[in-house]
Design an enzyme around this catalytic site. Structure first.
Site, mmCIF file in Angstrom:
data_model
loop_
_atom_site.group_PDB
_atom_site.id
_atom_site.type_symbol
_atom_site.label_atom_id
_atom_site.label_comp_id
_atom_site.label_asym_id
_atom_site.label_seq_id
_atom_site.Cartn_x
_atom_site.Cartn_y
_atom_site.Cartn_z
ATOM 1 N N ARG A 16 5.618 -15.755 -14.394
ATOM 2 C CA ARG A 16 5.880 -14.309 -14.398
ATOM 3 C C ARG A 16 7.258 -13.997 -14.985
ATOM 4 O O ARG A 16 7.990 -13.149 -14.494
ATOM 5 C CB ARG A 16 5.756 -13.741 -12.971
ATOM 6 C CG ARG A 16 4.317 -13.607 -12.519
ATOM 7 C CD ARG A 16 4.223 -13.003 -11.137
ATOM 8 N NE ARG A 16 4.797 -13.875 -10.144
ATOM 9 C CZ ARG A 16 5.245 -13.487 -8.958
ATOM 10 N NH1 ARG A 16 5.190 -12.229 -8.615
ATOM 11 N NH2 ARG A 16 5.747 -14.354 -8.097
ATOM 12 N N LYS A 19 7.892 -10.313 -15.804
ATOM 13 C CA LYS A 19 8.243 -9.465 -14.659
ATOM 14 C C LYS A 19 9.746 -9.546 -14.394
ATOM 15 O O LYS A 19 10.438 -8.544 -14.272
ATOM 16 C CB LYS A 19 7.457 -9.959 -13.437
ATOM 17 C CG LYS A 19 7.808 -9.265 -12.141
ATOM 18 C CD LYS A 19 7.123 -9.969 -10.963
ATOM 19 C CE LYS A 19 7.434 -9.272 -9.668
ATOM 20 N NZ LYS A 19 6.833 -7.931 -9.577
ATOM 21 N N LYS A 116 -7.216 2.859 -14.358
ATOM 22 C CA LYS A 116 -7.797 1.530 -14.525
ATOM 23 C C LYS A 116 -8.462 1.345 -15.877
ATOM 24 O O LYS A 116 -9.149 2.238 -16.359
ATOM 25 C CB LYS A 116 -8.846 1.288 -13.443
ATOM 26 C CG LYS A 116 -8.260 1.362 -12.070
ATOM 27 C CD LYS A 116 -8.438 0.090 -11.301
ATOM 28 C CE LYS A 116 -7.586 0.207 -10.057
ATOM 29 N NZ LYS A 116 -7.482 -0.998 -9.302
ATOM 30 N N HIS A 646 -10.978 4.266 4.840
ATOM 31 C CA HIS A 646 -9.954 4.908 4.021
ATOM 32 C C HIS A 646 -10.207 4.561 2.559
ATOM 33 O O HIS A 646 -10.552 3.441 2.225
ATOM 34 C CB HIS A 646 -8.561 4.425 4.430
ATOM 35 C CG HIS A 646 -7.514 4.730 3.406
ATOM 36 N ND1 HIS A 646 -7.077 6.006 3.177
ATOM 37 C CD2 HIS A 646 -6.863 3.944 2.527
ATOM 38 C CE1 HIS A 646 -6.189 5.985 2.197
ATOM 39 N NE2 HIS A 646 -6.038 4.747 1.781
ATOM 40 N N HIS A 699 3.299 8.175 -2.590
ATOM 41 C CA HIS A 699 3.855 7.487 -3.757
ATOM 42 C C HIS A 699 5.194 8.069 -4.162
ATOM 43 O O HIS A 699 5.909 7.500 -4.971
ATOM 44 C CB HIS A 699 2.876 7.564 -4.927
ATOM 45 C CG HIS A 699 1.542 6.985 -4.577
ATOM 46 N ND1 HIS A 699 0.529 7.753 -4.051
ATOM 47 C CD2 HIS A 699 1.069 5.727 -4.638
ATOM 48 C CE1 HIS A 699 -0.516 6.971 -3.814
ATOM 49 N NE2 HIS A 699 -0.214 5.744 -4.162
ATOM 50 N N CYS A 731 -2.010 7.590 2.001
ATOM 51 C CA CYS A 731 -2.251 6.147 1.932
ATOM 52 C C CYS A 731 -1.250 5.455 2.848
ATOM 53 O O CYS A 731 -0.494 6.117 3.570
ATOM 54 C CB CYS A 731 -2.112 5.678 0.471
ATOM 55 S SG CYS A 731 -2.765 4.015 0.174
#
Ligand code: GLN
Ligand code: ZN
Length: 764
Positions: A16, A19, A116, A646, A699, A731
């Site tokens: 990674r 990242k 997505k 959920h 978020h 969420c």
């Protein structure tokens, strides 16, 4: 000779590295040159791997600093005006501001929407389209990468996201218009790109048009012909690629577009081979996506060779072999998984191994099996082992499945009756307040989990610390006067991996990372065999939480469909069977929670909607088995036990009947970001059970006010009867910190109380 190639290779680096480099650059610890050199090292290593495996081309342009759809937008100069971009070419900070709203330089602005990529777990940045936009070639990155590969002596096949797919993925801003009207302005830029690639000496360009596997409106199909007629002859030879499904009604169209080759996905749609062979003009290259680019299983060579042999005879040099789609969707190198035992490793192939498999198949076809006898024997033995291993096929699981009856998926009494009972004995007020499960995953929590995993912390200390976190979460929720409490999920790294680690039939990798978006990666568990539950997975933690409070604590599980959709799943039986196995294992957990005195149990199905097939005609079959798996998980409890679920996405108006069929007592859903737009769906469809439409967006770090939440609740109350309305965030709260969470939840509880008081005084 058969040609072998790949549509794309993993781009995050074996460790990674991307990242780390990106995060360093965004933090300001790494300069741009260092970021670019980390990126270059990843590309060079990928090309080296492709060359070592004997591929005829290396693929360029599949790399991205963030997202390849975003790169395409940048290359076309499609930068939304709010980013104030004026340069000749799009610089990386503009790119990053489009992706995430801010970057080391340039003014912050709201990021582009992310969603997505087809039915994968990868997210792309949605192109923003408006009726009067223009295009121009505005990024040299693709040409630079081609030059970089050529400088290393590689034969390069660059990849472009095709114009129709780019437009299809785009969304109209400032009013709807026909996106196809932009095509005329878009095509000259594509033409210019192709010419420049030709000038660089490129022989073949790969143009991805995965929308050819979708249900396409007639105008879009017509636009394909017009567009590719205009592009044809402009530059190098073109290989048009399609993936993630079968061409079906677009087969004739795809076969006859004026391109030099066609790639089809034979992993998802094996049966399209014969029709494609029949239809494809005799001069075109046919690239067969024979290895599954979406999954991690080692190929069984004999059935593949049996299918390919007649094709070689027919196509000769025009046959190309590849994975079904880009290898972006699988981890990079199995060689690093030293923690897996040899037998299990023998069943797997990650990206690097899939390249070797291509080489093996090619040699077996072109030079004869004797030339690769040892490798074929090993692959056959692994496939055979997988077919018969007692680790995969467990008679006890099969017996239990055979004994499943429809009644096991049904609650004893209808919703209205059981819900009234539940609310009464749980002593819940009208408009009960709750949260979705997780609380802030603080640095201390993560460090405790990490140390324990590494064996630096003994079990007893780990347990004590986690219990202290749970106790703290309960205390805070009591102070906030929430009605249904949660334990906070401090022990969970990830909502699927946590269960994958404890269920039989799953393996967890150490380095099996796959890009989710930008610098974010996920490590899906590998579901290789029959699923069973060796021991309870959540009961101790929840029971402990419940022991600390008089208020009900909600048990927290991830549902069968979500576990399935977020894992690499075995390919030797239908997904629906595997879902049923997971459901049975979870059903035991639900019943154990109930027996431990937990009378509210939430079964998260965050990934239910994204598992929908790409073709609408296949939706119902999927929804039927997905709903049944959920019902099998939940259906074994007493009517007094309240089942919650959920889901975190706003657009499920088109699957509301299926969601109702799940028959959860309460569903909590995302709505705040869309200002309760979802509630419109409830006008058309009368959802029968209780609903908690999320009243604030978790978020965002912004703390909502009582007034804002109250206003949303009043809107919700116009559609949902107060007796069936719950109050909760959108969420889980694990990405937030405690001061934000406490302030937001205090406002939420106050708003709920205001609604209740108004109701009592008759003013709601
Ligand atoms: N229970 C999980 C949490 O609260 C749900 C996460 C999700 O919906 N993605 O974190
Ligand atoms: Zn969620």
């Amino acid at each position: 000779m058969t040609t072998i190639h790949t549509l794309g290779y993993p781009r995050i680096g074996a460790d990674r590295e991307l990242k780390k480099a990106l995060e360093g650059y965004w933090r300001g610890d790494l300069n741009r040159a260092a970021l670019e050199s980390a990126a270059s090292a990843i590309r060079l290593a990928g090309w080296q791997a492709q060359r070592e495996a004997g591929l005829d081309f290396v693929t360029a342009g599949d790399f991205s600093l963030y997202d390849h759809v975003l790169d395409t937008s940048a290359m076309l100069g499609a930068v939304p005006p709010r980013f104030g971009w004026q340069g000749e070419t799009v610089d990386i900070d503009t790119l990053f501001r489009m992706a995430r709203g801010r970057a080391p330089s340039g003014a912050p602005a709201p990021a582009c929407e992310m969603t997505k990529w087809f039915d994968t777990n990868y997210h792309y940045l949605v192109p923003e389209l408006h009726a009067d936009m223009t295009f121009r070639l505005a990024s040299p990155r693709l040409f630079d990468e081609v030059a970089e590969a050529r400088a290393e002596g590689h034969r390069v096949k660059p990849v472009l996201l095709g114009p129709l797919t780019w437009l299809w993925l785009g969304k109209c801003r400032d009013g709807e218009f026909d996106r196809l009207t932009l095509l005329d302005r878009l095509l000259p830029v594509y033409g210019e790109i192709l010419q420049r690639l030709a000038a660089q000496g490129v022989e073949w360009v790969q143009i991805d048009e995965p929308i050819l596997v979708l249900d396409l409106p007639g105008e879009w199909r017509a636009a394909f012909e017009a567009a590719y007629n205009r592009l044809s002859g402009a530059g190098p030879k073109t290989l048009l690629t399609t993936y993630f499904g079968g061409l079906e009604d677009n087969l004739h169209l795809a076969c006859h577009l004026p391109v030099d080759g066609l790639h089809v996905d034979l992993a998802r749609a094996p049966r399209q081979l014969e029709p494609v062979l029949d239809k494809l003009p005799a001069w075109k290259v046919l690239s067969l996506g024979i290895l599954d680019g979406r999954n991690v299983w080692r190929a069984d060579p004999d059935p593949l060779l049996a299918r390919l042999r007649p094709v070689t005879g027919r196509l000769g040099d025009r046959l190309w072999l590849a994975p079904s789609c880009s290898l972006l969707h699988v981890p990079q190198d199995l060689g690093r998984e030293t923690g897996l035992d040899d037998e299990l490793r023998g069943w797997l192939a990650f990206a690097r191994q899939k390249l070797d498999e291509l080489q093996l198949l090619r040699t077996a076809l072109d030079a004869g099996e004797a030339a690769v006898d040892a490798e074929l024997t090993a692959a056959r033995a692994a496939a055979n082992g997988r077919r018969h291993s007692a680790r995969i096929h467990r008679p006890a699981v099969a017996e239990r499945l055979a004994a499943v009856t429809p009644a096991m998926g049904r609650r004893g009494t209808p919703f209205a009756e059981r819900y009234a009972r539940q609310q009464a004995w749980l002593k819940l007020p009208p408009l009960p307040t709750t949260t979705i499960g997780s609380f802030p995953q603080t640095a201390a929590i993560r460090a405790t989990r990490r140390d324990w995993r590494r064996g630096q912390l003994d079990d007893a200390t780990y347990r004590r610390r986690m219990q202290a976190e749970i106790a703290e979460a309960i205390r805070r929720q009591e102070t906030l006067r929430l009605d249904v409490l949660v334990h906070g999920e401090p022990e969970r790294n990830d909502m699927v991996e946590y269960f994958g680690e404890q269920l039989g039939g799953f393996a967890i990798t150490e380095h099996g990372w796959v890009q989710s978006y930008g610098s974010r990666c996920v490590k899906p568990p590998i579901l290789y065999g029959d699923v069973f539950r060796p021991a309870p997975m959540t009961v101790d933690w929840i029971r402990y939480a419940q022991s600390l409070t008089e208020r009900p604590v909600k048990g927290m599980l991830t549902g069968p469909v979500t576990i399935l959709n977020w894992s690499f799943v075995r390919d030797d039986q239908p997904r629906r069977e595997t879902a049923r196995q997971i459901a049975l294992a979870l059903r035991d957990e639900v019943q154990d929670l109930e027996a431990a005195g937990i009378r509210v149990i939430q079964i998260d199905e965050a990934a239910l909607r994204e598992g929908l097939p790409l073709r609408r005609g296949e939706w119902q079959a999927y929804l039927d088995w997905a709903v049944n798996a959920f019902r099998l998980t939940a259906g074994g409890v007493d009517d007094g036990t309240q089942i919650h679920t959920h889901m975190c996405y706003a657009d499920f108006h088109d699957i509301l009947p299926a969601i109702a069929a799940m028959d959860a007592d309460v569903i909590t859903i995302e709505t705040a970001r869309s200002h309760m737009e979802l509630l419109e769906a409830f006008r058309a469809f009368d959802y029968p059970n209780a609903i908690g439409p999320g009243v604030y967006d978790i978020h965002s770090p912004n703390v909502p006010t009582v007034e804002e939440i109250h206003a949303l609740l009043r809107r919700a109350a116009e559609r949902i009867p107060l007796e069936r309305l719950w109050v909760n965030p959108d969420c889980g709260l694990k990405t937030r910190d405690w001061p934000e969470v406490e302030a937001a939840l205090a406002a939420m509880v106050a708003a709920a109380r205001r609604m209740r008081e108004a109701r009592i005084s008759g003013a709601a």
